[in-house]
Design an enzyme around this catalytic site. Structure first.
Site, PDB file in Angstrom:
ATOM      1  N   GLU A 183       4.739  -0.723   1.219  1.00 49.07           N
ATOM      2  CA  GLU A 183       4.910   0.456   1.323  1.00 49.07           C
ATOM      3  C   GLU A 183       3.471   1.092   1.940  1.00 49.07           C
ATOM      4  OE1 GLU A 183       6.522   4.505  -0.131  1.00 49.07           O
ATOM      5  OE2 GLU A 183       5.477   3.402  -1.733  1.00 49.07           O
ATOM      6  N   LYS A 196      12.457   6.487   4.060  1.00 43.06           N
ATOM      7  CA  LYS A 196      12.862   6.404   2.839  1.00 43.06           C
ATOM      8  C   LYS A 196      13.724   7.875   2.404  1.00 43.06           C
ATOM      9  CE  LYS A 196       9.548   6.762  -1.378  1.00 43.06           C
ATOM     10  NZ  LYS A 196       8.096   6.614  -1.690  1.00 43.06           N
ATOM     11  N   CYS A 207      10.123   1.885  -2.329  1.00 39.29           N
ATOM     12  CA  CYS A 207       9.258   2.290  -3.492  1.00 39.29           C
ATOM     13  C   CYS A 207      10.375   3.389  -4.480  1.00 39.29           C
ATOM     14  CB  CYS A 207       8.339   3.204  -3.140  1.00 39.29           C
ATOM     15  SG  CYS A 207       7.121   3.064  -4.514  1.00 39.29           S
TER      16      CYS A 207
END
Length: 548
Positions: free
Chosen positions: A281, A358, A392
């Site tokens: 990321e 995300k 993440c």
């Protein structure tokens, strides 16, 4: 006497050959939009399928999904899965038996075929498309030597006949006796199916059937119905080689130097014949080190956004050149609508480019970078099967991984960026949980080192790894491979996707098969991202993402 000579031509008139107008074949992912449009035309009384559900149906058991294409127009679709008689022949509901419409309850050891969808365009119902699709199901059951086919049949005329019958069972008897007319039941009875009961509350949304269905069965005459199934999942080898790059954050003088670093690891992974390589990321934040002065968060976003087209082009060219699928970590960029998103660019070796935003920005991302969450998470079709990406913090939300697996994902990639061991362990423990509860592989990749004068890259902590379910075919501790912590390296492992099929059907625990759809399910809604206050408490100082 004169002889008259006559010459006859031997040239024959050729009858033009035309291509077949009707094609009955297995459904493909490329058919999804047309299937969804067909379902929308057919189902005027309740909500049609989403593309996500159709993607899951085909990915979970493509052999059982068929389409009918007439004159290049998709006019029919049926979805089928294998399932055990202990589930198929007992009372059940549609959501429970189908895994909420995704076909995720498919059991490769199931000795029955379960048909959970059949739709035909009303404009072509005189061409016996439905009968032909039923025949494909029957051929499949006979070829696999299954015991038969089961499904819940609609009773669309029950509502308007309700005052004339004593209930759904009486309605069924009167239809069989010819006293009442039901086009769907007549069609199913004419195709050799016999009713074995009524499934109450089968599909509550089916108002015309008052939520009921007829429990229909066709028994395969070529198999012994009393014999117990001895089938086992073949211990095949379906190898996929994955590489995770634990990347050192380092200052670069320009874009070419940054891409040179990425190309190096792609080249090495390709030399090892890896099918995938995963980057961390925010790996593109190294580009900010080329600026003369440290930029503010807003200035950083604008600077990174200018690089976006070049990054997409460079990763795509590498994927083609080195014959490897590249999961491009994540890259913060301003979108066309003006919002800022953290986006993973997935560049496949066939030249296609996909993106996964995300979904859950951390409080720090939302406050300092004004990053907004994306609106959808879906699998990406690759030459090694469907895969998913959770960036993440997204790995800490079980609903997202479950959706990807319902759509057919067997590998989930988790690029992460964490500044402390606590943050890393949050992502690590949750990723391990996702691998266990979804019986899939999870690949993690993080940054190490630091970048002075670049916000969010002060310090990094990572131990990239490739995680497995915890069961007999897999590594003892659920770790196929892992890097040394905080050291730049490439970690490579070969995983066997066929082991996942075995675990889901015959494993010590069977998390996917044992879900209680009769008690709980997840409803998904697609909503556009909007404005509003940043989520969570406002941080008091600017620092790293905090462990996502």
């Amino acid at each position: 006497m004169a002889v008259r000579s006559t010459t006859y031509s031997t040239k024959r008139t050729r009858i033009p050959v035309t291509k077949a107008r009707l094609d009955i074949r297995q459904a493909e992912i490329a058919d999804i939009r047309r299937i969804a449009a067909l379902a929308k035309r057919v189902y005027d009384d309740f909500a049609p399928y989403t593309q996500s559900e159709l993607r899951g149906q085909i990915n979970n058991y493509r052999d059982g999904c068929f389409v009918a294409v007439l004159d290049d127009k998709l006019v029919g679709y049926c979805a089928t899965m294998r399932i055990g008689g202990d589930k198929a022949l007992r009372p059940h509901g549609w959501d429970e038996i189908t895994g909420n419409g995704y076909g995720s309850r498919h059991d490769p050891l199931g000795d029955w075929l379960y048909g959970y969808e059949m739709i035909v365009d009303p404009k072509v119902r005189g061409t016996r498309i439905g009968r032909r699709l039923y025949e494909e199901r029957r051929k499949l059951a006979e070829r696999l030597e299954l015991k038969g086919i089961v499904f819940g049949g609609r009773m669309p005329n029950l509502k308007k006949s309700w005052r004339r019958v004593e209930g759904p069972a009486d309605y069924l008897e009167q239809v069989i006796a010819g006293k009442l007319h039901d086009p769907v039941l007549r069609f199913q009875l004419a195709n050799g199916f016999e009713p074995i009961g009524i499934l109450e509350k089968y599909l509550p949304e089916d108002v015309r059937s008052r939520g009921n269905a007829v429990h229909m069965v066709w028994r395969n005459p070529f198999v012994d119905q009393e014999a117990s199934s001895q089938a086992r999942v073949p211990r095949d080898v379906e190898s996929v080689r994955v590489a995770t790059c634990q990347l050192q954050a380092r200052a670069v003088k320009d874009f070419d130097e940054f891409i040179g670093q990425i190309r190096y690891f792609v080249d090495v992974a390709a030399d090892y014949e890896a099918d995938f390589i995963l980057f961390p990321e925010l790996f593109t934040l190294m580009l900010l080190s080329a600026e003369e002065e440290e930029l503010s968060p807003i200035e950083s976003i604008e600077c990174l956004s200018e690089y976006t087209p070049r990054i997409r082009e460079a990763l795509s060219e590498m994927a083609l050149k080195f014959n490897i699928n590249i999961i491009g970590g994540s890259h913060p960029t301003r979108m066309e609508d003006g919002d800022i998103h953290n986006v993973a660019m997935v560049c496949l070796r066939d030249g296609s480019i996909h993106e996964q935003e995300k979904i859950h920005p951390t409080p720090n991302e939302a406050y300092w970078w004004n990053i907004r969450g994306g609106d959808s998470v879906d699998v990406i079709q690759t030459d090694c099967g469907p895969v998913g990406v959770l960036i993440c913090y997204d790995s800490e939300f079980p609903e997202l991984a479950r959706r990807l697996v319902d759509e057919g994902a067997r590998i989930i990639f988790v690029p992460f960026c964490t500044d402390s061991r606590q943050g890393y362990m949050r992502v690590r423990y949750c990723s391990a949980a996702r691998a266990i509860e979804n019986q899939c592989y999870v690949v993690m990749s993080g940054n190490v080192g630091n970048l002075p004068n670049v916000a969010n890259m002060d310090i990094q902590y990572a131990q990239s790894c490739i995680l497995t379910p915890c069961d007999f075919p897999f590594a003892r501790d659920g770790i196929a491979a892992e890097a040394t912590e905080n050291v730049e390296t490439l970690t490579i492992s070969e995983v066997n996707l066929s082991d996942l099929a075995w675990a889901r059907a015959e494993g010590t625990v069977r998390n996917l098969a044992d879900r209680r759809f009769d008690l709980y399910r997840i409803e998904w809604e697609h909503e556009s991202s909007g404005g509003g206050e940043p989520a969570g408490p406002v941080p008091t100082r600017q620092h790293g993402p905090g462990g996502g």
